[in-house]
Design a protein around this motif. Structure first.
Motif, PDB file in Angstrom:
ATOM      1  N   VAL A 100     -31.095 -21.488   7.221  1.00 31.81           N
ATOM      2  CA  VAL A 100     -30.896 -21.770   6.160  1.00 31.81           C
ATOM      3  C   VAL A 100     -30.802 -20.454   5.209  1.00 31.81           C
ATOM      4  CG1 VAL A 100     -32.080 -22.877   3.873  1.00 31.81           C
ATOM      5  CG2 VAL A 100     -32.138 -24.009   6.277  1.00 31.81           C
ATOM      6  N   LEU A 101     -31.620 -19.329   5.484  1.00 31.79           N
ATOM      7  CA  LEU A 101     -31.503 -18.364   4.611  1.00 31.79           C
ATOM      8  C   LEU A 101     -30.169 -17.521   5.025  1.00 31.79           C
ATOM      9  CD1 LEU A 101     -35.187 -16.982   5.355  1.00 31.79           C
ATOM     10  CD2 LEU A 101     -34.217 -17.701   3.321  1.00 31.79           C
ATOM     11  N   ILE A 102     -29.830 -17.535   6.278  1.00 32.15           N
ATOM     12  CA  ILE A 102     -28.434 -16.864   6.550  1.00 32.15           C
ATOM     13  C   ILE A 102     -27.287 -17.248   5.797  1.00 32.15           C
ATOM     14  CG2 ILE A 102     -26.701 -16.251   8.120  1.00 32.15           C
ATOM     15  CD1 ILE A 102     -29.274 -15.781  10.123  1.00 32.15           C
ATOM     16  N   GLY A 103     -27.415 -18.891   5.838  1.00 32.91           N
ATOM     17  CA  GLY A 103     -26.414 -19.601   5.091  1.00 32.91           C
ATOM     18  C   GLY A 103     -26.547 -19.519   3.639  1.00 32.91           C
ATOM     19  N   ALA A 104     -27.537 -19.382   3.139  1.00 36.67           N
ATOM     20  CA  ALA A 104     -27.582 -19.052   1.644  1.00 36.67           C
ATOM     21  C   ALA A 104     -27.230 -18.022   1.184  1.00 36.67           C
ATOM     22  CB  ALA A 104     -29.259 -19.452   1.159  1.00 36.67           C
ATOM     23  N   ASN A 110     -19.913 -15.779  -1.215  1.00 42.34           N
ATOM     24  CA  ASN A 110     -18.562 -16.397  -1.129  1.00 42.34           C
ATOM     25  C   ASN A 110     -18.005 -16.778  -2.444  1.00 42.34           C
ATOM     26  OD1 ASN A 110     -16.490 -17.982  -0.059  1.00 42.34           O
ATOM     27  ND2 ASN A 110     -17.827 -19.627   0.734  1.00 42.34           N
ATOM     28  N   SER A 111     -17.021 -16.521  -2.589  1.00 37.65           N
ATOM     29  CA  SER A 111     -16.181 -16.603  -4.115  1.00 37.65           C
ATOM     30  C   SER A 111     -15.600 -18.051  -4.070  1.00 37.65           C
ATOM     31  CB  SER A 111     -15.213 -15.614  -4.258  1.00 37.65           C
ATOM     32  OG  SER A 111     -14.311 -15.420  -3.240  1.00 37.65           O
ATOM     33  N   GLU A 112     -15.114 -18.687  -3.007  1.00 35.69           N
ATOM     34  CA  GLU A 112     -14.499 -20.043  -2.802  1.00 35.69           C
ATOM     35  C   GLU A 112     -15.676 -21.109  -2.599  1.00 35.69           C
ATOM     36  OE1 GLU A 112     -11.530 -20.051   0.239  1.00 35.69           O
ATOM     37  OE2 GLU A 112     -10.472 -18.332  -0.839  1.00 35.69           O
ATOM     38  N   HIS A 113     -15.687 -21.954  -3.680  1.00 34.64           N
ATOM     39  CA  HIS A 113     -16.556 -23.068  -3.479  1.00 34.64           C
ATOM     40  C   HIS A 113     -15.847 -24.297  -3.722  1.00 34.64           C
ATOM     41  CE1 HIS A 113     -20.138 -20.536  -3.679  1.00 34.64           C
ATOM     42  NE2 HIS A 113     -19.671 -19.756  -4.551  1.00 34.64           N
ATOM     43  N   PRO A 179     -22.163 -23.225  -9.007  1.00 36.17           N
ATOM     44  CA  PRO A 179     -22.177 -23.313  -7.686  1.00 36.17           C
ATOM     45  C   PRO A 179     -23.293 -22.489  -7.132  1.00 36.17           C
ATOM     46  CG  PRO A 179     -20.428 -22.027  -8.599  1.00 36.17           C
ATOM     47  CD  PRO A 179     -21.037 -22.756  -9.589  1.00 36.17           C
ATOM     48  N   TRP A 180     -23.816 -21.474  -7.852  1.00 33.72           N
ATOM     49  CA  TRP A 180     -24.988 -20.627  -7.387  1.00 33.72           C
ATOM     50  C   TRP A 180     -26.289 -21.287  -7.311  1.00 33.72           C
ATOM     51  CZ3 TRP A 180     -29.235 -20.734 -11.082  1.00 33.72           C
ATOM     52  CH2 TRP A 180     -28.827 -21.122 -12.222  1.00 33.72           C
TER      53      TRP A 180
END
Length: 303
Positions: A100-104, A110-113, A179-180
């Motif tokens: 979860v931490l790595i994905g966060a 990541n600029s694309e959401h 998105p943040w």
């Protein structure tokens, strides 16, 4: 009627099965809804629940093994299988927390959401409520039967409820151009999961290495010292065996007492420990109290 130790463990199996059933249903719901509503957070949460099935299965296996009666190789029984199951659960929780931490962190850069459908947020919140109910059920059951493995499973249930809430926050935030919120919520959830995993890991390894809380040991000592006929406590040790505590104590009594009277004091200690501290395995060794005056005289003569 009070359940015996094996009946209590059997009761604990219910909690493990409830967790497995909930994870199977919710993982299927999250994966299906995640792909349908184009929600990466919900899909990730669904795969997270699939890994939790392994943790619940480990707890279930540990509970099954701990029900085996004592044998030649395990004279104290197999109760420590519960602790090992809790330890395995902590490893799985830590793995999920780190993921979860790595994905966060990746999401932060990541600029694309992609904006998911709002319905996926309601699915995540529904899953959080369900897992919250499973957590409450398992926690109450674990505390009632004093089962550490099931308590670890309950903490895992709570972590999964928090993960679903984090996913819902991220999805809702994306609807409002924020998105943040998703990675920030994921970071907080990841920290909570890793903290919970560390607490379970520490308590499990502490028990497996025969560690015991000093304050609890002091409380046991006080109870024994207040037992009628006990003049002094020469030594006391305790260790955790699964969800049970084993106590070894050496007490000193009046040297004029008969064997029967000394045995009665030993029985009273066992009775008080079971009634006040729910400890059913107490090994009491009785010794005559040393004559302090004679001991001092002999010490003086030596010098």
């Amino acid at each position: 009627m009070k359940l015996n130790q094996y009946e209590e463990i059997k009761q604990g199996e219910k909690g493990a099965w409830v967790s497995i059933g909930a994870y199977l249903a919710l993982s299927a719901l999250k994966l299906g809804a995640g792909y349908w509503f184009v929600s990466g957070a919900l899909v990730a949460d669904g795969f997270n629940n699939l890994t939790d099935i392994v943790a619940s299965a480990a707890v279930l296996i540990g509970l099954r093994i701990s029900q085996k009666p004592p044998d030649k190789d395990h004279p104290y029984g197999h109760f420590r299988a519960e602790t090992i199951a809790a330890l395995i659960a902590s490893f799985i929780m830590a793995t999920v927390g780190i993921q979860v931490l790595i994905g966060a962190v990746k999401s932060l850069f990541n600029s694309e959401h992609q904006i998911p459908n709002l319905n996926s947020a309601w699915v995540a919140l529904f899953a959080a409520v369900c897992m919250g109910g499973v957590y409450i059920y398992n926690r109450r059951l674990a505390l009632r039967i004093n089962n550490q493995a099931l308590l670890a499973a309950a903490k895992d249930n709570l972590s999964d409820a928090l993960v679903s809430i984090g996913a819902a926050i991220g999805i809702i935030g994306a609807q409002f151009g924020l998105p943040w919120l998703d990675p920030v919520a994921a970071l907080a959830v990841g920290v909570i999961i890793c903290k919970t995993a560390w607490e379970i890991f520490y308590s499990s390894t502490h028990a497996l290495t025969d560690g015991f809380d000093e304050n609890e040991l002091s409380s046991l000592r006080t109870t024994i010292a207040k037992t009628k006929g006990v003049k002094a406590i020469k030594d006391i040790k305790a260790r955790v065996h699964g969800s049970h505590v084993l106590v070894d104590v050496i007490v000193q009594v009046d040297p004029e007492l008969s064997l029967i009277e000394s045995h009665q004091i030993s029985d009273e200690i066992e009775h008080r420990m079971g009634r006040k501290h729910n400890i059913m395995s107490v090994h009491v060794h009785v010794e005559p109290q040393e004559d302090v005056e004679n001991s001092e005289i002999m010490s003086t003569e030596k010098h």
